[in-house]
Design a protein around this motif. Structure first.
Motif, short mmCIF file in Angstrom:
data_model
loop_
_atom_site.label_atom_id
_atom_site.label_comp_id
_atom_site.label_asym_id
_atom_site.label_seq_id
_atom_site.Cartn_x
_atom_site.Cartn_y
_atom_site.Cartn_z
N SER A 1 -31.49 -75.56 -14.71
CA SER A 1 -32.97 -74.86 -14.43
C SER A 1 -33.78 -75.79 -13.61
O SER A 1 -35.27 -75.76 -13.54
N THR A 2 -33.07 -76.91 -13.21
CA THR A 2 -33.82 -78.15 -12.45
C THR A 2 -34.54 -77.60 -11.35
O THR A 2 -33.94 -76.59 -10.51
N LYS A 3 -35.63 -78.12 -10.98
CA LYS A 3 -36.54 -77.86 -9.83
C LYS A 3 -35.66 -78.05 -8.50
O LYS A 3 -35.33 -79.02 -8.27
N ILE A 4 -35.88 -77.09 -7.46
CA ILE A 4 -35.10 -77.12 -6.39
C ILE A 4 -36.07 -77.62 -5.25
O ILE A 4 -37.19 -77.14 -4.91
N ASP A 5 -35.84 -78.70 -4.67
CA ASP A 5 -36.50 -79.38 -3.72
C ASP A 5 -36.29 -78.41 -2.20
O ASP A 5 -35.34 -77.98 -1.96
N GLN A 6 -37.44 -78.35 -1.77
CA GLN A 6 -37.62 -77.55 -0.49
C GLN A 6 -37.21 -78.11 0.93
O GLN A 6 -38.39 -78.66 1.75
N ILE A 7 -36.19 -79.00 0.80
CA ILE A 7 -35.92 -79.88 2.11
C ILE A 7 -35.89 -79.12 3.24
O ILE A 7 -36.27 -79.72 4.43
N LEU A 8 -35.62 -77.95 3.68
CA LEU A 8 -35.56 -77.16 4.67
C LEU A 8 -36.98 -76.38 4.75
O LEU A 8 -37.36 -75.80 3.83
N ALA B 1 -28.20 -87.33 -0.96
CA ALA B 1 -29.18 -86.69 -1.53
C ALA B 1 -29.76 -85.54 -0.77
O ALA B 1 -30.02 -84.38 -1.17
N ARG B 2 -29.99 -85.86 0.64
CA ARG B 2 -30.67 -84.64 1.63
C ARG B 2 -29.68 -83.63 1.56
O ARG B 2 -29.74 -82.56 1.86
N ILE B 3 -28.26 -83.96 1.84
CA ILE B 3 -27.33 -82.88 2.09
C ILE B 3 -27.38 -82.28 0.83
O ILE B 3 -27.09 -80.72 0.90
N ARG B 4 -27.31 -82.70 -0.35
CA ARG B 4 -27.23 -81.90 -1.67
C ARG B 4 -28.35 -81.12 -1.65
O ARG B 4 -28.10 -79.79 -2.18
N ALA B 5 -29.61 -81.62 -1.44
CA ALA B 5 -30.87 -80.81 -1.53
C ALA B 5 -30.58 -79.60 -0.57
O ALA B 5 -31.39 -78.51 -1.17
#
Length: 341
Positions: A110-117, A190-194
């Motif tokens: 349930s970790t917060k998902i970063d909105q990188i896109l 980290a960016r690709i994973r996000a």
């Protein structure tokens, strides 16, 4: 001869590496090699098999070739895995993988998902089925993989005559280079994973252990061998959500053997397949007539695409090679159709 579930090792049977499912995977593969069970036996365990190899840092094709050629006992198989990883395995990832076999640990993160896109990226994704994550990896980190690749193949990028060197790890444009610190560093960007987490809308994802690619310009003696447009997924409908991705290690123009796909086809693949005459094999149709687009991008840019898109590499008519690294993330419970069509 039919092998029942009870005649195979259980996923919980451990070896020296204390990794669930490893002994069972080895057992299944050896029995397939010997013709004791069919090649598609226990296909429902495919996702678990691939995640197992990913967390151990070994490639699927790399492993199958080793097992079929060498027919090692289980102890030798474990030693081979350790050797490829310089004697060090990711204990944290192994523990997390082992925990997936317990129903008490089966809940999704349930970790917060970063909105990188951006919103524009997501809108483009929904329309086209692919997105480019710009500057996902630094040029320095891309160059480190290029160095590993060219050293393996004895290639001098300033000497085109060396770009076509024969090498046992060279399979067309695919290079069987799976283990290297620079490759591993990019896998764990980290960016690709996000970006993957945002598209999957979950964080419990596992990174693939995949290879690199080198697509040199065509000349009189070397012609592009493929892969041409294709799918890496069963075409049994409906096609489940799934992603694939690659990193451009160098600036790549549209005519430079660029990665190519059919934009937006995830939104019309069902109608297209259903419109084909009965008995037609979709894979043998002229997929280029569907509207292929080569994707130009820069070193460090990462392309993610929906697995329902026909995709492939292309002829390199430029004067420079195309170099890429394949990276994918997916959950351990990703849906995989067991009926290959």
């Amino acid at each position: 001869m039919n092998i029942t579930e009870s005649e195979l090792f259980r996923s919980e049977d451990l070896g020296v590496l204390k990794t669930f499912h490893l002994k069972r995977f080895w057992d299944k593969t050896m029995k397939k090699r010997a013709g004791i069970i069919p090649q598609d036996a226990f296909i429902e365990e495919w996702t678990t098999d691939t995640k197992l190899l990913n967390i151990l840092g070994v490639g699927l094709e790399q492993t199958i070739i080793y097992l079929y050629n060498e027919a090692p006992d289980f102890s030798a198989f474990e030693k081979w895995i350790l050797q490829l990883n310089n004697g060090i395995l990711p204990e944290e990832r192994i523990n997390a993988f082992n925990a997936t076999f317990s129903t008490e640990n089966a809940s999704e993160s349930s970790t917060k998902i970063d909105q990188i896109l951006s919103d524009a990226d997501i809108q483009f994704w929904e329309q086209n089925g692919y997105v480019i994550l710009r500057n996902a990896v630094s040029k320095e980190d891309c160059d480190a993989v290029i160095t590993a690749l060219t050293e393996l193949l004895s290639i001098d990028l300033n000497n085109p005559a060396t770009w076509y060197n024969e090498h046992p790890d060279r399979q067309g444009i695919m290079i069987q280079l799976f283990q290297h610190p620079a490759i591993e560093k990019n896998r764990n960007s980290a960016r690709i994973r996000a970006a993957y987490e945002q598209l999957w809308n979950r964080t419990d994802l596992w990174v693939s252990t995949d290879r690199v690619g080198f697509n040199p310009p065509e000349n009189e003696n070397w012609k592009f061998p493929g892969p041409y447009l294709h799918w890496d997924v069963s075409l049994e409908l409906p096609i489940p959500f799934g992603l694939q991705g690659l990193l451009y290690l160098s600036d790549t123009q549209a005519n430079q053997g660029a990665f190519s796909l059919v934009p937006g086809f995830q939104n019309r693949i069902e109608d297209w397949i259903n419109s084909l005459p009965a008995g037609t094999d979709p894979r043998k149709e002229n997929l280029y007539e569907l509207g292929v687009a080569p994707i130009a991008a820069n070193a460090g840019d990462f392309i993610i695409w929906h697995q329902a898109l026909p995709h492939g590499s292309s002829r390199n008519t430029s004067h420079l090679p195309r170099m890429v690294q394949y990276i994918n993330y997916s959950p351990i419970d990703a849906e995989v159709k067991t009926n290959w069509k």
